[in-house]
Write an enzyme that holds these catalytic residues in place. Sequence first.
Site, PDB file in Angstrom:
ATOM      1  N   CYS A  95      -4.192  12.890  14.278  1.00 14.64           N
ATOM      2  CA  CYS A  95      -4.058  11.325  13.871  1.00 14.64           C
ATOM      3  C   CYS A  95      -3.729  10.352  15.170  1.00 14.64           C
ATOM      4  O   CYS A  95      -3.231  10.904  16.092  1.00 14.64           O
ATOM      5  CB  CYS A  95      -2.639  11.177  13.104  1.00 14.64           C
ATOM      6  SG  CYS A  95      -2.053   9.606  12.952  1.00 14.64           S
ATOM      7  N   LYS A 146       0.826  -1.187   0.014  1.00 14.57           N
ATOM      8  CA  LYS A 146      -0.091  -0.058   0.006  1.00 14.57           C
ATOM      9  C   LYS A 146       0.981   1.171  -0.069  1.00 14.57           C
ATOM     10  O   LYS A 146       0.705   2.033  -0.838  1.00 14.57           O
ATOM     11  CB  LYS A 146      -0.876  -0.026   1.373  1.00 14.57           C
ATOM     12  CG  LYS A 146      -1.543   1.381   1.543  1.00 14.57           C
ATOM     13  CD  LYS A 146      -2.195   1.225   3.070  1.00 14.57           C
ATOM     14  CE  LYS A 146      -1.269   1.549   4.157  1.00 14.57           C
ATOM     15  NZ  LYS A 146      -1.188   2.920   4.684  1.00 14.57           N
ATOM     16  N   ASN A 147       1.920   1.271   1.081  1.00 14.48           N
ATOM     17  CA  ASN A 147       2.785   2.454   1.047  1.00 14.48           C
ATOM     18  C   ASN A 147       3.442   2.813   0.062  1.00 14.48           C
ATOM     19  O   ASN A 147       4.333   3.641  -0.103  1.00 14.48           O
ATOM     20  CB  ASN A 147       3.542   2.428   2.378  1.00 14.48           C
ATOM     21  CG  ASN A 147       2.415   2.353   3.540  1.00 14.48           C
ATOM     22  OD1 ASN A 147       1.389   2.922   3.240  1.00 14.48           O
ATOM     23  ND2 ASN A 147       2.771   2.526   4.650  1.00 14.48           N
ATOM     24  N   SER A 166      11.827  11.143   7.145  1.00 13.73           N
ATOM     25  CA  SER A 166      10.486  11.031   7.075  1.00 13.73           C
ATOM     26  C   SER A 166       9.946  10.514   5.535  1.00 13.73           C
ATOM     27  O   SER A 166      10.735  11.013   4.784  1.00 13.73           O
ATOM     28  CB  SER A 166       9.929  12.571   6.991  1.00 13.73           C
ATOM     29  OG  SER A 166       8.560  12.615   6.442  1.00 13.73           O
ATOM     30  N   ASP A 218       5.591   0.125  12.022  1.00 10.34           N
ATOM     31  CA  ASP A 218       4.381  -0.640  11.918  1.00 10.34           C
ATOM     32  C   ASP A 218       4.172  -1.967  12.018  1.00 10.34           C
ATOM     33  O   ASP A 218       3.077  -2.493  12.527  1.00 10.34           O
ATOM     34  CB  ASP A 218       4.017  -0.471  10.186  1.00 10.34           C
ATOM     35  CG  ASP A 218       3.726   1.050   9.697  1.00 10.34           C
ATOM     36  OD1 ASP A 218       3.314   1.776  10.647  1.00 10.34           O
ATOM     37  OD2 ASP A 218       3.750   1.326   8.386  1.00 10.34           O
ATOM     38  N   ILE A 225       9.341   6.353  16.879  1.00 11.37           N
ATOM     39  CA  ILE A 225       8.961   7.166  15.708  1.00 11.37           C
ATOM     40  C   ILE A 225       7.617   7.912  15.910  1.00 11.37           C
ATOM     41  O   ILE A 225       7.383   9.178  15.929  1.00 11.37           O
ATOM     42  CB  ILE A 225       8.469   6.475  14.272  1.00 11.37           C
ATOM     43  CG1 ILE A 225       9.531   5.461  14.244  1.00 11.37           C
ATOM     44  CG2 ILE A 225       8.208   7.149  13.250  1.00 11.37           C
ATOM     45  CD1 ILE A 225      10.995   5.891  13.317  1.00 11.37           C
ATOM     46  N   LYS A 263      14.564  15.059  10.837  1.00  4.71           N
ATOM     47  CA  LYS A 263      14.482  13.493  11.298  1.00  4.71           C
ATOM     48  C   LYS A 263      13.867  13.024   9.957  1.00  4.71           C
ATOM     49  O   LYS A 263      12.988  13.424   9.030  1.00  4.71           O
ATOM     50  CB  LYS A 263      13.054  13.787  12.208  1.00  4.71           C
ATOM     51  CG  LYS A 263      12.843  12.502  12.777  1.00  4.71           C
ATOM     52  CD  LYS A 263      11.731  12.571  13.828  1.00  4.71           C
ATOM     53  CE  LYS A 263      11.324  11.349  14.755  1.00  4.71           C
ATOM     54  NZ  LYS A 263      10.121  11.671  15.563  1.00  4.71           N
TER      55      LYS A 263
HETATM   56  N1  EPU Z   1       7.409  14.286  11.058  1.00  4.56           N
HETATM   57  C1  EPU Z   1       7.460  15.600  11.501  1.00  4.56           C
HETATM   58  N2  EPU Z   1       7.064  16.642  10.596  1.00  4.56           N
HETATM   59  C2  EPU Z   1       7.004  16.322   9.228  1.00  4.56           C
HETATM   60  C3  EPU Z   1       6.976  14.772   8.824  1.00  4.56           C
HETATM   61  C4  EPU Z   1       7.148  13.836   9.730  1.00  4.56           C
HETATM   62  O1  EPU Z   1       7.661  16.054  12.775  1.00  4.56           O
HETATM   63  O2  EPU Z   1       6.923  17.099   8.282  1.00  4.56           O
HETATM   64  C5  EPU Z   1       7.680  13.378  11.972  1.00  4.56           C
HETATM   65  C6  EPU Z   1       6.470  12.632  12.556  1.00  4.56           C
HETATM   66  O3  EPU Z   1       5.679  13.227  13.513  1.00  4.56           O
HETATM   67  C7  EPU Z   1       7.117  11.138  13.049  1.00  4.56           C
HETATM   68  C8  EPU Z   1       8.398  11.096  12.149  1.00  4.56           C
HETATM   69  O4  EPU Z   1       8.560  12.406  11.691  1.00  4.56           O
HETATM   70  O5  EPU Z   1       7.499  11.259  14.262  1.00  4.56           O
HETATM   71  C9  EPU Z   1       8.326  10.065  10.813  1.00  4.56           C
HETATM   72  O6  EPU Z   1       7.140  10.149  10.062  1.00  4.56           O
HETATM   73  P1  EPU Z   1       6.969   9.953   8.804  1.00  4.56           P
HETATM   74  O7  EPU Z   1       6.774  11.195   7.897  1.00  4.56           O
HETATM   75  O8  EPU Z   1       8.126   9.049   8.197  1.00  4.56           O
HETATM   76  O9  EPU Z   1       5.663   9.149   8.530  1.00  4.56           O
HETATM   77  P2  EPU Z   1       4.765   9.201   7.200  1.00  4.56           P
HETATM   78  O10 EPU Z   1       5.339   9.458   6.032  1.00  4.56           O
HETATM   79  O11 EPU Z   1       3.505   9.901   7.373  1.00  4.56           O
HETATM   80  C10 EPU Z   1       4.861   6.698   6.829  1.00  4.56           C
HETATM   81  C11 EPU Z   1       3.647   5.613   6.536  1.00  4.56           C
HETATM   82  C12 EPU Z   1       3.185   4.926   7.853  1.00  4.56           C
HETATM   83  C13 EPU Z   1       4.550   4.769   8.643  1.00  4.56           C
HETATM   84  C14 EPU Z   1       5.594   5.833   8.827  1.00  4.56           C
HETATM   85  C15 EPU Z   1       6.798   5.389   9.652  1.00  4.56           C
HETATM   86  C16 EPU Z   1       3.011   5.935   4.458  1.00  4.56           C
HETATM   87  C17 EPU Z   1       1.911   6.130   3.590  1.00  4.56           C
HETATM   88  N3  EPU Z   1       2.568   6.015   5.625  1.00  4.56           N
HETATM   89  O12 EPU Z   1       4.269   7.716   7.360  1.00  4.56           O
HETATM   90  O13 EPU Z   1       2.442   4.138   7.960  1.00  4.56           O
HETATM   91  O14 EPU Z   1       4.078   4.452  10.082  1.00  4.56           O
HETATM   92  O15 EPU Z   1       5.677   6.279   7.424  1.00  4.56           O
HETATM   93  O16 EPU Z   1       7.418   4.402   9.093  1.00  4.56           O
HETATM   94  O17 EPU Z   1       3.866   5.638   3.828  1.00  4.56           O
HETATM   95  C18 EPU Z   1       0.447   2.754   8.003  1.00  4.56           C
HETATM   96  O18 EPU Z   1       0.650   2.098   6.882  1.00  4.56           O
HETATM   97  O19 EPU Z   1      -0.389   2.337   8.648  1.00  4.56           O
HETATM   98  C19 EPU Z   1       1.294   3.814   8.353  1.00  4.56           C
HETATM   99  C20 EPU Z   1       0.999   4.499   9.564  1.00  4.56           C
END
Ligand code: EPU
Length: 424
Positions: free
Chosen positions: A121, A23-24, A168, A312, A334, A166
């Site tokens: 969230c 999915k991701n 992301s 995850d 995370i 960090k």
């Molecule tokens: N963060 C910030 N600011 C930002 C972006 C991120 O502070 O602008 C912080 C977040 O709050 C978190 C950390 O950085 O503490 C990492 O977050 P990340 O941006 O990596 O998360 P994401 O991209 O929103 C994706 C997956 C998630 C998975 C996380 C971590 C997708 C669509 N989602 O989320 O998957 O948990 O990476 O690996 O790729 C899921 O599939 O259920 C899911 C939640």
Amino acid sequence: MLKYVIKGPTKGVNSSISIEGAKNCCLPLLASTVLFEDTVTLTNVNLSNDVLLTCKLLEDLGSKVEISEKNKSIKVINKKKHKLIINYKYTSRMRAVVLFLGALLSKYPKNSIQAGKPGGCSLGYRGIDFHLEGFKRLNANHTLKDGYVKISAKNGLIGNTYKFPKVSVTGTANLILSAVFAKNITTLKNISIEPEVTSLIDFLNNSAKFRFIKFKGKRTIQIKGIKKLIKGSYKVIGDRINAFSYLCVGAITRGKVKVNNINPKHLKKELEILKKIGCEIKNDNFSISINAKKKLKPTNITTGPWPSLATDNMPILMAVLATIDGKSTIKETIFSNRYMAAPELSRMGASINIKNNKATIIGVKNLFGANCICSDLRSTFAIILGAIAAKGVSKIARVYHGSRGYYQLPKKLKKLGINIKSIT
Ligand code: EPU
């Protein structure tokens, strides 16, 4: 509303299943299709609800989308200019659609792009400040009005350097998308190297005339802006989180499961942990088999960006550890609120103590069926695992969270020998 009723305990499953595409991986690839002049075909897709919602958004924006459930493929055809507004009805349901902000900005930099700003969230604080700061470095300015982010680069996007504070995942994908047509060179540092992100890089490179995105170190890439992307096709990688989830059905029932259509290299850390707790793991290039017949041992784990243990996969492992004699610990690095399955597993009799980002688990001999409520995608599978191991009947509510990422979940569990029924 749909509920699952699971009658347990199931012991010693012995079966195999095939995993859908990730999915991701599908989500950023679908967002990237707006960059193309013509058709993009994705195969081995995961037709879970998040992917279907993203297809709906693409149609709303003006792309033609053809989904084939039989062939597990999605074809996106671009013939006209896209609408430049991502309605809050999408961003409020799924944060990943924020990827369309980068993609639309990249394709139509001088226009004003609008997106409902994602809000709270269930996993805790999740900002998009890195995304917006990165866009700013590329010469795009944004404002916030009525809950919508409005962004444009009046003089076009110009390559620059941005270092993520960090790692992301979505932030990296969004910045890559925004830099595809930017003037000069964009350097992104401290990026995510999750297999889903490197897939996006491979797809974009394969679709262009030359490899315009290059690694310059483990977590640094350089993007040399290109002029056009016309057509593309890509076979989505297998879903490593879903694969791990079903392997854990093997672990929690102390049985054997073979998962097909998965690259074992994408689960290196997770397989190490399964071996450490006493599971026998065998794999070839496309499948992983688990045998959990021996007595399992407790362990201590810490989540982190890939190649560390995926956050995850943590709740899923937590459910397994709750049934292993002895003391295990978890450190989540995370998200601030990733233990939502713990109170539900405790209702089944699990002993899990949470303090800040750490969990201490004392394995119990038996779990007992209970009514539970799911609150996010991965905690849904953790609760299901608890119910599979528990004596008696568990009724699990709000399982729609699970349908966001797991395609045909009850069917797959039945194939593994689990006594599961869907009721409304
Ligand atoms: N963060 C910030 N600011 C930002 C972006 C991120 O502070 O602008 C912080 C977040 O709050 C978190 C950390 O950085 O503490 C990492 O977050 P990340 O941006 O990596 O998360 P994401 O991209 O929103 C994706 C997956 C998630 C998975 C996380 C971590 C997708 C669509 N989602 O989320 O998957 O948990 O990476 O690996 O790729 C899921 O599939 O259920 C899911 C939640």
